[in-house]
Write an enzyme that holds these catalytic residues in place. Structure first.
Site, PDB file in Angstrom:
ATOM      1  N   SER A 248      35.826  50.060  49.616  1.00  0.00           N
ATOM      2  CA  SER A 248      34.939  50.006  48.459  1.00  0.00           C
ATOM      3  C   SER A 248      33.514  50.226  48.915  1.00  0.00           C
ATOM      4  O   SER A 248      33.137  49.844  50.031  1.00  0.00           O
ATOM      5  CB  SER A 248      35.054  48.646  47.761  1.00  0.00           C
ATOM      6  OG  SER A 248      34.092  48.532  46.727  1.00  0.00           O
ATOM      7  N   HIS A 249      32.715  50.832  48.038  1.00  0.00           N
ATOM      8  CA  HIS A 249      31.288  50.990  48.285  1.00  0.00           C
ATOM      9  C   HIS A 249      30.483  50.025  47.410  1.00  0.00           C
ATOM     10  O   HIS A 249      29.277  50.171  47.268  1.00  0.00           O
ATOM     11  CB  HIS A 249      30.865  52.433  48.017  1.00  0.00           C
ATOM     12  CG  HIS A 249      31.370  53.413  49.034  1.00  0.00           C
ATOM     13  ND1 HIS A 249      32.707  53.716  49.164  1.00  0.00           N
ATOM     14  CD2 HIS A 249      30.732  54.144  49.975  1.00  0.00           C
ATOM     15  CE1 HIS A 249      32.859  54.604  50.142  1.00  0.00           C
ATOM     16  NE2 HIS A 249      31.677  54.875  50.646  1.00  0.00           N
ATOM     17  N   ASN A 250      31.194  49.045  46.831  1.00  0.00           N
ATOM     18  CA  ASN A 250      30.564  48.040  45.968  1.00  0.00           C
ATOM     19  C   ASN A 250      30.331  46.776  46.779  1.00  0.00           C
ATOM     20  O   ASN A 250      31.280  46.075  47.128  1.00  0.00           O
ATOM     21  CB  ASN A 250      31.498  47.748  44.781  1.00  0.00           C
ATOM     22  CG  ASN A 250      30.903  46.757  43.806  1.00  0.00           C
ATOM     23  OD1 ASN A 250      30.196  45.837  44.181  1.00  0.00           O
ATOM     24  ND2 ASN A 250      31.214  46.938  42.536  1.00  0.00           N
TER      25      ASN A 250
ATOM     26  N   LYS B  61      31.955  43.514  45.455  1.00  0.00           N
ATOM     27  CA  LYS B  61      33.404  43.444  45.633  1.00  0.00           C
ATOM     28  C   LYS B  61      33.762  43.151  47.080  1.00  0.00           C
ATOM     29  O   LYS B  61      34.682  42.375  47.371  1.00  0.00           O
ATOM     30  CB  LYS B  61      34.051  44.761  45.181  1.00  0.00           C
ATOM     31  CG  LYS B  61      35.571  44.756  45.260  1.00  0.00           C
ATOM     32  CD  LYS B  61      36.162  46.068  44.787  1.00  0.00           C
ATOM     33  CE  LYS B  61      35.989  46.248  43.301  1.00  0.00           C
ATOM     34  NZ  LYS B  61      36.689  47.465  42.797  1.00  0.00           N
TER      35      LYS B  61
ATOM     36  N   ASP C 269      42.383  48.738  42.528  1.00  0.00           N
ATOM     37  CA  ASP C 269      42.071  49.545  41.357  1.00  0.00           C
ATOM     38  C   ASP C 269      42.464  48.695  40.166  1.00  0.00           C
ATOM     39  O   ASP C 269      43.528  48.058  40.171  1.00  0.00           O
ATOM     40  CB  ASP C 269      42.839  50.869  41.368  1.00  0.00           C
ATOM     41  CG  ASP C 269      42.210  51.877  40.421  1.00  0.00           C
ATOM     42  OD1 ASP C 269      41.008  52.162  40.575  1.00  0.00           O
ATOM     43  OD2 ASP C 269      42.913  52.389  39.526  1.00  0.00           O
ATOM     44  N   SER C 270      41.614  48.654  39.171  1.00  0.00           N
ATOM     45  CA  SER C 270      41.873  47.752  38.057  1.00  0.00           C
ATOM     46  C   SER C 270      41.295  48.314  36.777  1.00  0.00           C
ATOM     47  O   SER C 270      40.463  49.227  36.789  1.00  0.00           O
ATOM     48  CB  SER C 270      41.282  46.366  38.341  1.00  0.00           C
ATOM     49  OG  SER C 270      39.898  46.459  38.595  1.00  0.00           O
TER      50      SER C 270
ATOM     51  N   GLY D  54      31.874  44.485  32.935  1.00  0.00           N
ATOM     52  CA  GLY D  54      32.857  45.422  32.400  1.00  0.00           C
ATOM     53  C   GLY D  54      33.257  45.073  30.973  1.00  0.00           C
ATOM     54  O   GLY D  54      32.412  44.869  30.088  1.00  0.00           O
TER      55      GLY D  54
ATOM     56  N   LYS E 159      37.401  31.802  35.381  1.00  0.00           N
ATOM     57  CA  LYS E 159      37.964  33.146  35.252  1.00  0.00           C
ATOM     58  C   LYS E 159      38.776  33.517  36.485  1.00  0.00           C
ATOM     59  O   LYS E 159      39.901  34.033  36.376  1.00  0.00           O
ATOM     60  CB  LYS E 159      36.847  34.172  35.039  1.00  0.00           C
ATOM     61  CG  LYS E 159      37.366  35.606  35.002  1.00  0.00           C
ATOM     62  CD  LYS E 159      36.248  36.628  35.106  1.00  0.00           C
ATOM     63  CE  LYS E 159      36.817  38.019  35.344  1.00  0.00           C
ATOM     64  NZ  LYS E 159      35.774  39.033  35.539  1.00  0.00           N
TER      65      LYS E 159
END
Length: 213
Positions: A27-29, A32, A89-90, A171, A193
């Site tokens: 990931s590039h986030n 995350k 992936d979500s 999101g 959550k």
């Protein structure tokens, strides 16, 4: 189906245990990457690296399922980085929209990541009087440089609400009310959550199978 559901789908019989000390998060986030590093810290990893930190490119997500895209990203990072790699992936799947936006969840928000626009589109396409059932799905893929991959999915079910409520999530969280709760994901404290989310369920499966949790 109601409540939190999950599916584990290994690509080979049995599960391969993770035995290294270095893991690449495909990931590039940065957020995350931090979240995943925190989840895996109890399992003895000395280094959790981001694909972006290694200069690895982001592969094009050409898969037709969440799992296919997660596998694509994990394999690309494992092969290029020379270490096991984890990718996810979500997205949101709305029953009355035949599962849309699904794997296109991020793309519905456009290049500017305008999820307000994406949520408005869902509300417009649903209209009035249609089934509001929906679920979030998260697929995780753990890949090794030799090509072996372990895959896990988590799902949480609920209903689409309108107008959006809450500011704590991201999101599509403001329009998703999980079963058994009177508030949306975006109205929940993060800890609440995370206890029931699709990503948390997928991680529980991953940890139990591959990290000895």
């Amino acid at each position: 189906m109601h409540g939190t559901q999950s599916i584990a789908a290994p690509t080979h019989p049995g599960h391969r245990r993770f035995s290294g000390e270095t893991l690449v998060v495909a990931s590039h986030n940065p957020g995350k990457v931090r979240e995943i590093a925190d989840l895996l810290r109890p399992f003895g990893l000395s280094r959790v690296l981001a694909a972006g930190d290694l200069g690895l490119p982001e592969p094009e997500e050409t898969g037709r399922t969440f799992t296919a895209n997660a596998v694509l990203k994990a394999r690309a990072a494992a092969e290029a980085g020379g270490h096991p790699a984890l990718a996810d992936d979500s997205g949101l799947e709305v029953a009355a929209l035949e599962g849309a936006p699904g794997i296109l969840s991020a793309r519905w928000a456009g290049p500017d990541k305008d999820f307000a626009r994406a949520m408005e589109r869902i509300a417009q396409e649903l209209g009035a009087g249609r089934d509001r059932r929906a679920n979030f799905t998260c697929a995780l893929a753990l890949a090794w440089p030799d090509g072996h991959v372990e895959c896990f999915e988590g799902r949480v079910f609920g209903d689409i609400v309108w107008p959006p409520r809450g500011e704590k999530g991201f999101g599509y969280d403001p329009i998703f009310q999980p079963d058994g709760h009177a508030i949306t994901f975006a109205e929940m404290d993060p800890e609440a959550k995370h206890a029931i989310s699709h990503r948390a369920e997928a991680f529980r499966r991953l940890v139990a199978a591959c990290f000895g949790g």
